[in-house]
Each structure stands twice: as structure tokens, then as C-alpha cells.
Scaffold this motif. Sequence first.
Motif, PDB file in Angstrom:
ATOM      1  N   LYS A   5      35.206  -7.877 -27.478  1.00  0.00           N
ATOM      2  CA  LYS A   5      36.135  -6.753 -27.843  1.00  0.00           C
ATOM      3  C   LYS A   5      35.771  -5.601 -28.713  1.00  0.00           C
ATOM      4  O   LYS A   5      36.146  -4.367 -28.630  1.00  0.00           O
ATOM      5  CB  LYS A   5      37.244  -7.518 -28.427  1.00  0.00           C
ATOM      6  CG  LYS A   5      38.647  -6.821 -28.873  1.00  0.00           C
ATOM      7  CD  LYS A   5      39.659  -7.574 -28.892  1.00  0.00           C
ATOM      8  CE  LYS A   5      40.982  -6.675 -29.127  1.00  0.00           C
ATOM      9  NZ  LYS A   5      40.840  -5.388 -29.945  1.00  0.00           N
ATOM     10  N   ALA A   6      34.780  -6.098 -29.817  1.00  0.00           N
ATOM     11  CA  ALA A   6      34.407  -5.017 -30.844  1.00  0.00           C
ATOM     12  C   ALA A   6      33.636  -3.882 -29.916  1.00  0.00           C
ATOM     13  O   ALA A   6      33.779  -2.806 -30.110  1.00  0.00           O
ATOM     14  CB  ALA A   6      33.552  -5.743 -31.645  1.00  0.00           C
ATOM     15  N   ALA A   7      32.760  -4.238 -29.087  1.00  0.00           N
ATOM     16  CA  ALA A   7      31.960  -3.386 -28.395  1.00  0.00           C
ATOM     17  C   ALA A   7      33.088  -2.335 -27.569  1.00  0.00           C
ATOM     18  O   ALA A   7      32.691  -1.214 -27.602  1.00  0.00           O
ATOM     19  CB  ALA A   7      30.922  -4.092 -27.555  1.00  0.00           C
ATOM     20  N   GLU A   8      34.140  -3.115 -26.822  1.00  0.00           N
ATOM     21  CA  GLU A   8      34.746  -2.263 -25.970  1.00  0.00           C
ATOM     22  C   GLU A   8      35.575  -1.285 -26.837  1.00  0.00           C
ATOM     23  O   GLU A   8      35.675  -0.039 -26.233  1.00  0.00           O
ATOM     24  CB  GLU A   8      35.764  -3.066 -25.244  1.00  0.00           C
ATOM     25  CG  GLU A   8      34.815  -3.708 -23.914  1.00  0.00           C
ATOM     26  CD  GLU A   8      35.905  -4.732 -23.062  1.00  0.00           C
ATOM     27  OE1 GLU A   8      35.544  -4.752 -22.007  1.00  0.00           O
ATOM     28  OE2 GLU A   8      36.743  -5.159 -23.522  1.00  0.00           O
ATOM     29  N   ASP A   9      36.062  -1.667 -27.902  1.00  0.00           N
ATOM     30  CA  ASP A   9      36.905  -0.851 -28.899  1.00  0.00           C
ATOM     31  C   ASP A   9      36.099   0.492 -29.357  1.00  0.00           C
ATOM     32  O   ASP A   9      36.490   1.578 -29.357  1.00  0.00           O
ATOM     33  CB  ASP A   9      37.383  -1.600 -29.985  1.00  0.00           C
ATOM     34  CG  ASP A   9      38.707  -2.476 -29.611  1.00  0.00           C
ATOM     35  OD1 ASP A   9      39.081  -2.415 -28.647  1.00  0.00           O
ATOM     36  OD2 ASP A   9      38.977  -3.168 -30.458  1.00  0.00           O
ATOM     37  N   LEU A  10      34.820   0.074 -29.962  1.00  0.00           N
ATOM     38  CA  LEU A  10      34.123   1.064 -30.276  1.00  0.00           C
ATOM     39  C   LEU A  10      33.503   2.163 -29.536  1.00  0.00           C
ATOM     40  O   LEU A  10      33.224   3.395 -29.690  1.00  0.00           O
ATOM     41  CB  LEU A  10      32.759   0.311 -31.005  1.00  0.00           C
ATOM     42  CG  LEU A  10      33.196  -0.417 -32.594  1.00  0.00           C
ATOM     43  CD1 LEU A  10      32.016  -1.030 -33.068  1.00  0.00           C
ATOM     44  CD2 LEU A  10      33.331   0.812 -33.798  1.00  0.00           C
ATOM     45  N   LEU A  11      33.233   1.380 -28.345  1.00  0.00           N
ATOM     46  CA  LEU A  11      32.374   2.193 -27.121  1.00  0.00           C
ATOM     47  C   LEU A  11      33.516   3.264 -26.317  1.00  0.00           C
ATOM     48  O   LEU A  11      33.141   4.087 -25.637  1.00  0.00           O
ATOM     49  CB  LEU A  11      31.507   1.508 -26.297  1.00  0.00           C
ATOM     50  CG  LEU A  11      30.318   1.236 -26.845  1.00  0.00           C
ATOM     51  CD1 LEU A  11      29.609   0.040 -26.232  1.00  0.00           C
ATOM     52  CD2 LEU A  11      29.214   2.115 -27.210  1.00  0.00           C
ATOM     53  N   ASN A  12      34.704   2.529 -26.545  1.00  0.00           N
ATOM     54  CA  ASN A  12      35.980   2.892 -25.715  1.00  0.00           C
ATOM     55  C   ASN A  12      35.668   2.951 -24.171  1.00  0.00           C
ATOM     56  O   ASN A  12      35.949   3.908 -23.496  1.00  0.00           O
ATOM     57  CB  ASN A  12      36.438   4.329 -26.205  1.00  0.00           C
ATOM     58  CG  ASN A  12      37.696   4.735 -25.692  1.00  0.00           C
ATOM     59  OD1 ASN A  12      38.458   4.015 -25.324  1.00  0.00           O
ATOM     60  ND2 ASN A  12      38.076   5.990 -25.831  1.00  0.00           N
ATOM     61  N   GLY A  38      25.228   1.033 -38.472  1.00  0.00           N
ATOM     62  CA  GLY A  38      26.185   0.034 -39.122  1.00  0.00           C
ATOM     63  C   GLY A  38      27.047  -0.882 -38.627  1.00  0.00           C
ATOM     64  O   GLY A  38      27.120  -2.030 -38.828  1.00  0.00           O
ATOM     65  N   GLN A  39      27.629  -0.161 -37.537  1.00  0.00           N
ATOM     66  CA  GLN A  39      28.772  -0.868 -36.705  1.00  0.00           C
ATOM     67  C   GLN A  39      28.036  -1.953 -36.076  1.00  0.00           C
ATOM     68  O   GLN A  39      28.337  -3.011 -35.649  1.00  0.00           O
ATOM     69  CB  GLN A  39      29.361   0.091 -35.771  1.00  0.00           C
ATOM     70  CG  GLN A  39      30.455   0.966 -36.772  1.00  0.00           C
ATOM     71  CD  GLN A  39      30.980   2.096 -36.109  1.00  0.00           C
ATOM     72  OE1 GLN A  39      30.078   2.613 -35.134  1.00  0.00           O
ATOM     73  NE2 GLN A  39      32.205   2.578 -36.284  1.00  0.00           N
ATOM     74  N   CYS A  40      26.693  -1.346 -35.175  1.00  0.00           N
ATOM     75  CA  CYS A  40      26.019  -2.298 -34.385  1.00  0.00           C
ATOM     76  C   CYS A  40      25.530  -3.708 -35.178  1.00  0.00           C
ATOM     77  O   CYS A  40      25.552  -4.749 -34.654  1.00  0.00           O
ATOM     78  CB  CYS A  40      25.031  -1.672 -33.859  1.00  0.00           C
ATOM     79  SG  CYS A  40      25.320  -0.313 -32.672  1.00  0.00           S
ATOM     80  N   GLU A  41      25.028  -3.373 -36.413  1.00  0.00           N
ATOM     81  CA  GLU A  41      24.789  -4.425 -36.981  1.00  0.00           C
ATOM     82  C   GLU A  41      25.605  -5.431 -37.560  1.00  0.00           C
ATOM     83  O   GLU A  41      25.453  -6.616 -37.270  1.00  0.00           O
ATOM     84  CB  GLU A  41      23.944  -3.890 -38.349  1.00  0.00           C
ATOM     85  CG  GLU A  41      22.758  -4.744 -38.959  1.00  0.00           C
ATOM     86  CD  GLU A  41      21.839  -3.824 -39.854  1.00  0.00           C
ATOM     87  OE1 GLU A  41      22.364  -2.804 -40.381  1.00  0.00           O
ATOM     88  OE2 GLU A  41      20.704  -4.162 -39.861  1.00  0.00           O
ATOM     89  N   GLN A  42      26.986  -4.920 -37.945  1.00  0.00           N
ATOM     90  CA  GLN A  42      27.965  -6.012 -38.396  1.00  0.00           C
ATOM     91  C   GLN A  42      28.485  -6.539 -37.342  1.00  0.00           C
ATOM     92  O   GLN A  42      28.522  -7.833 -37.357  1.00  0.00           O
ATOM     93  CB  GLN A  42      29.190  -5.173 -38.538  1.00  0.00           C
ATOM     94  CG  GLN A  42      30.383  -5.724 -39.242  1.00  0.00           C
ATOM     95  CD  GLN A  42      31.646  -4.861 -39.159  1.00  0.00           C
ATOM     96  OE1 GLN A  42      31.592  -3.691 -39.168  1.00  0.00           O
ATOM     97  NE2 GLN A  42      32.684  -5.419 -39.100  1.00  0.00           N
ATOM     98  N   HIS A  43      28.416  -6.223 -35.887  1.00  0.00           N
ATOM     99  CA  HIS A  43      28.725  -6.959 -34.904  1.00  0.00           C
ATOM    100  C   HIS A  43      27.792  -7.552 -34.126  1.00  0.00           C
ATOM    101  O   HIS A  43      27.817  -8.501 -33.296  1.00  0.00           O
ATOM    102  CB  HIS A  43      29.782  -6.251 -33.796  1.00  0.00           C
ATOM    103  CG  HIS A  43      31.006  -5.671 -34.763  1.00  0.00           C
ATOM    104  ND1 HIS A  43      31.921  -6.420 -34.795  1.00  0.00           N
ATOM    105  CD2 HIS A  43      31.253  -4.263 -34.751  1.00  0.00           C
ATOM    106  CE1 HIS A  43      32.807  -5.579 -35.238  1.00  0.00           C
ATOM    107  NE2 HIS A  43      32.547  -4.540 -35.621  1.00  0.00           N
TER     108      HIS A  43
END
Length: 638
Positions: free
Chosen positions: A187-194, A156-161
Motif C-alpha cells: 500500500k505504501a509503495a502504491e500510494d507513493l508511486l501513484n 528516506g521514504q524508501c528506507e522507511q518502508h
Amino acid sequence: MSTAPAVSTPVLKDTGDAIASLLLGHGLINDRQLKHARRVRGKLAQPKTLLNTMMELEFFSSQQLNSALQGCTQMIRLGDLLVELGDITSMELDIAIRMQGEPAHKGKKVGEILIEQRYIKEPRLIDVLANHLGFLHIEPDFTAIDKVVLTSVTPGQCEQHGFIPVRRQGDAIIVACTDPNNQETLKAAEDLLNHKVILAISSQFALRTALHKFKVSSNSRVIPPTTNDDTAVTRLVDEVLQAAITMKASDIHFEPFSDKLRVRFRYDSMLWLFKDVGNDLAPSLIARLKILSKANIAERRRHQDGKIEYSDPSSGQVIDIRCSFYISVHGEKACLRLLNRRTELLNIEEIGMAPAVLERFKYEALEVPTGVVMITGPTGSGKTTTLYSCVDYLNNDETSIITAEEPVEYVIDGITQCSLNPKIDMTFAETLRHMVRQDPDVIVLGEIRDKESAEAAIQAALTGHKVLTTFHTEDTIGGLLRLMNMNIETFLISSTVVSVLAQRLLRRVCQYCAQPYRPSPLQMQRAGIRGEDLRHANFTQGVGCETCKYTGYHGRISVFELLVLDEKVKEAILSHRASYDIRRISIESSGLITLLEDGLEKASRGMTTIAEVLRTLPRTDKPRSLLEIRRLSRSTDV
Ligand SMILES: [Zn+2]
């Protein structure tokens, strides 16, 4: 480094400015050279971008340009670069940026809109991002993805971004998306994947396919590919059907070979490999499809047909699937055609009307509570598709819609549809009498064929209904004249007909082999194109390739002429003016863009050719200049 400019940044006066200052900063040019380039450019007969001028002056090599660009991707806007490279015009960029602000395109990237509007092809956009801006190009393949990188994100997160992590590289994770220049995605990818993230460019289809497989794999445990039991086959069929539906594929091919069963999807008229399945699964897989489609499972020597009514668990929608089984040397081949009701039914935004025309059609024709809206054109002009997209637009919980069609062509949820059957005396007049007793807001009459059906439509409008119907005439004025020639009182016509929309389908230039061309003087003269129009046009024609079977055309586009009856037009009808006069008044007072003008405008954007315009569109008046047509077609509320 500063963050990338957002959409709201005003358009630079010259898209070359940012690149010029970048080149100055890298010492690839000096001030004197820049001034010289601007001067040269100012004198060119054929307009050229600043970047192209400098490249022609050989101030630097394309490698030097690329290495300067690659260090500074965030300083250069993709759209500006595309203009400077000559891939799109600044007007097209301007339109795409404005469209981003419209609700229908909310959240879309400029690149996506440019592709949708066919200003640029996806492979070329990927090429610019990969070769000029130096982004990694990855077509993600879900089976090859390092699953460890997927553990900290949900589908879901991947789809959203709009991205999917692909693999690790050093201390970073490579993430595929369709717009690697986008800082929000990063930024979204960096935040989610840390983790530190490197964005890579991927085609929309590959990304969507990978995201879908990610979703399926996290819902159900991975199917063991070689177990020959029924549940594995059942799950595999479900997986394929659901994937095809989410990817909006139009067909699914199950093709047997000596060593495997190949599953391919047709998407946007091309076949794409979805997956290969072990040969041992093939017979039970085909058998499963036969059971679902109620074909004869025991029959393996004859070709067969069948039909599946598949209820999609994710949307709850029922999708009709037509199945064909064909006996081949390696066993049965199954081909499934997805008659997805929602995709076959075009949204009104997607039928291809110019923005300003669409606005008027929606607000001044469809949303007017009563009166007749006629869609007119010869057979095969796409008017039925347009009629249904109008119905779709008006279809909501507060509106009652009832139809009488010959026969019902698409089934639409939420409305009452009826097929007329003259054999059992279910005629127009008879049906209409019952229709109005059903308390409808909108009445859809399949087609006006004669005086009886025309009178029925007008009668329904007079009793306070909105009536949508189709008619068989050349153009909009022709529609009005036909009604007058049927001896229908002019006061009835002028008081009930709200709008007439004429349309045609023209062949679209094949995107895979399109090349710029200059129309011949004879073509220009016949189409009424002026020399100055050429400066604002990007005419293209297909040179022929495998995809278009060497015709140079692939797919079709619609061309429209919208007449909204204002007071002056009504007055002209009431006083029985000649068709020439009604036409002139419509063009002058009601902002009518003729079929020819809309066709020329679309040809000037490379969507179709002048030859196609000349072949299909009526040439009654000399068209206005391209700039004038564009001004009229442009949306007013931007
Ligand atoms: Zn082609």
C-alpha cells in the motif's frame, strides 16, 4: 480479496488448516482425502505436517500446489506455510510471533525475526517466496535501475518502508523489498508511486546496498567515473567508506586487476562486490587511502600499515579504520578493517541469552543499584564482550561509570576508562581508592585475580556502588566457591554478590552446509538427552563447504548460566554448604539453567552440535528435559 491477516491474528490451531481449505477450494483434494490425511497423520510415529502428509499421499503434485498457492498469497501466512513445508517448527513460529510484540523487535517482519533467530536461512526464505508463492526474485542493482521510477520517491521514504522501485512492467512498477507478502509495504509503495505495484523479493544485503547508493546519488551529483582528478577520487573514497559503514561491513577490499580495481565488502563473513572502478583511478585511489591513513605515499614496493580516524558525516561518529597495503603483481591492494565501536560493542539484547534469562539478568542483576555482578568463564569464553555490553546497557546521562581495566579494550563514549599499569605502581587497591572519590554509580573492575582485587570489589559494593567484574572459574557456583576459598567472609559474599553469570563460546553450525542429523546413542547418553527430547529437536551439523573451510562450523554462539542469589542460595553460602548442595538449591529455588542445559537447548535448535556441547561444557548434573528447559528459557511477560 481480503487484506492479509495482521500480526494480532491468533495462531491457528493447526498451521495446515488454511492451506487445506485453499486446496479444497481449488479442487486439488476432497473432504474424504482431507479426513484420510488427518487420520494418517495422527498415526505417524514421526510427526509430520498436514501438508507434508498430503504430499506424501500424492494427492497432488508440487506444481499443482504451487499454482494454487500463487493465486492466493494473501490467504496464506508465510509463517504457516514455512511450518507446513517443514522449514521451521510451529514452536519457532510461535516464538517469532511473540518476539514481534517485544519492543526490541518492533516493526520487524516475522521473516526477518526467523532469519535473525537462525530458524531459517535467508536464501531458503527467498526460495519459498519465489518458488512456492511465485513472487519475482530481484537482487536490485542500483546502476541498472530505471531512474524514472525513482523520481516520485525520496531515499528516506524508501528506507522507511524498506523497498526500492526497480523498473516498469506494463502499467505497473516492480518494487523490490524483503517481504513481498506484506500488504502495508504494497500500500505504501502504491500510494507513493501513484501506480500499480508488483512487489518482488530481494535479499537484505542487495536491498540495503541499493538504498544506500540511491541516498548517495541523490546527495551528491553522480561522480563521473573516468575523471582522474582529485575531487573525484576523494568523493569515491568517501562514498565507499560511508557505504561500508551504513551496511555494517567489517572490511573493505580494494583489489587491483589488469583491467579494473574491484571494491568488495565483507559483510556477515562473506565478501560482496560493491563496485568495479576503472583501472586508471587505482593509483590515485590508493594514494588517497595512504594520505588518510598516514602511510608513506612514496613507498610502493613494501607492504605497509596505517590507521584512519574517519568521522562519519551521517552519524557524527568517529570510526577507527585499520589499513593494510599489500604489494601485488597488479599494483597495491588495500584492505581496510572497520573497527566500528558501535558494532563491536554488542547490545545486551544481542549477546544470545534466552529471553527469560536476559530479563532476569537485566532486572534482577544489572538494574539492582548496588552489589557485585561477576561474569565468569575461562579465557576466550567471551566474558569481556559481555562485560562491555553490560556497561553499554547501564551507560546513560544519569549514571556515572568508571573503569579500571588491564588494558582498556574498547573505548566507550560517556564513561571514564583507565588502564591499570602495575609498572608505575598503579595497582588495584590504589586505583580503587581514587575511583570511589570520583563519585561513581557503577565501578567496572576488569578482572578479579586474587584476594586483593576480590576484596576491593566487595569493599566498593559495601560502600553503595554497583560493581561489574570478570572472574576466571568454570561455572557460577565455582565463582562463589573461589571467593569462599580466598577466605573472604561468607556474610560479605552473601551480602554483596548479586549475581554470577558463567559463559562459554561454542562453534556455530555452518549455515551454508547444515544438514539435519540424529545424535548417536552414545552422544545422547553422555549429554543426558532422552529419546522423547528428539521429538522437540532439530539437530543439525555442517557437512562442510567452502565457506566453513570444510569444518562444518562458521561463527560462534554464546551459552550462559545465570545465578541470581536469592535468600535460599545466600543461606546456603552463609552456612558453608557443600558445592553440590549450593548447586542443587540454585537449580531448584533460583531457576538456574545450567551451561549444559542452555547448550543442549541451542543445539536442539540447530545452532551448534552435541559434539561441541560435550567438548566445551561442564557436565555436573543430568539436564532436565528439553521441554522443561524451553519453558524456563521462555520470556514470562508475553
Ligand atoms: Zn559449511
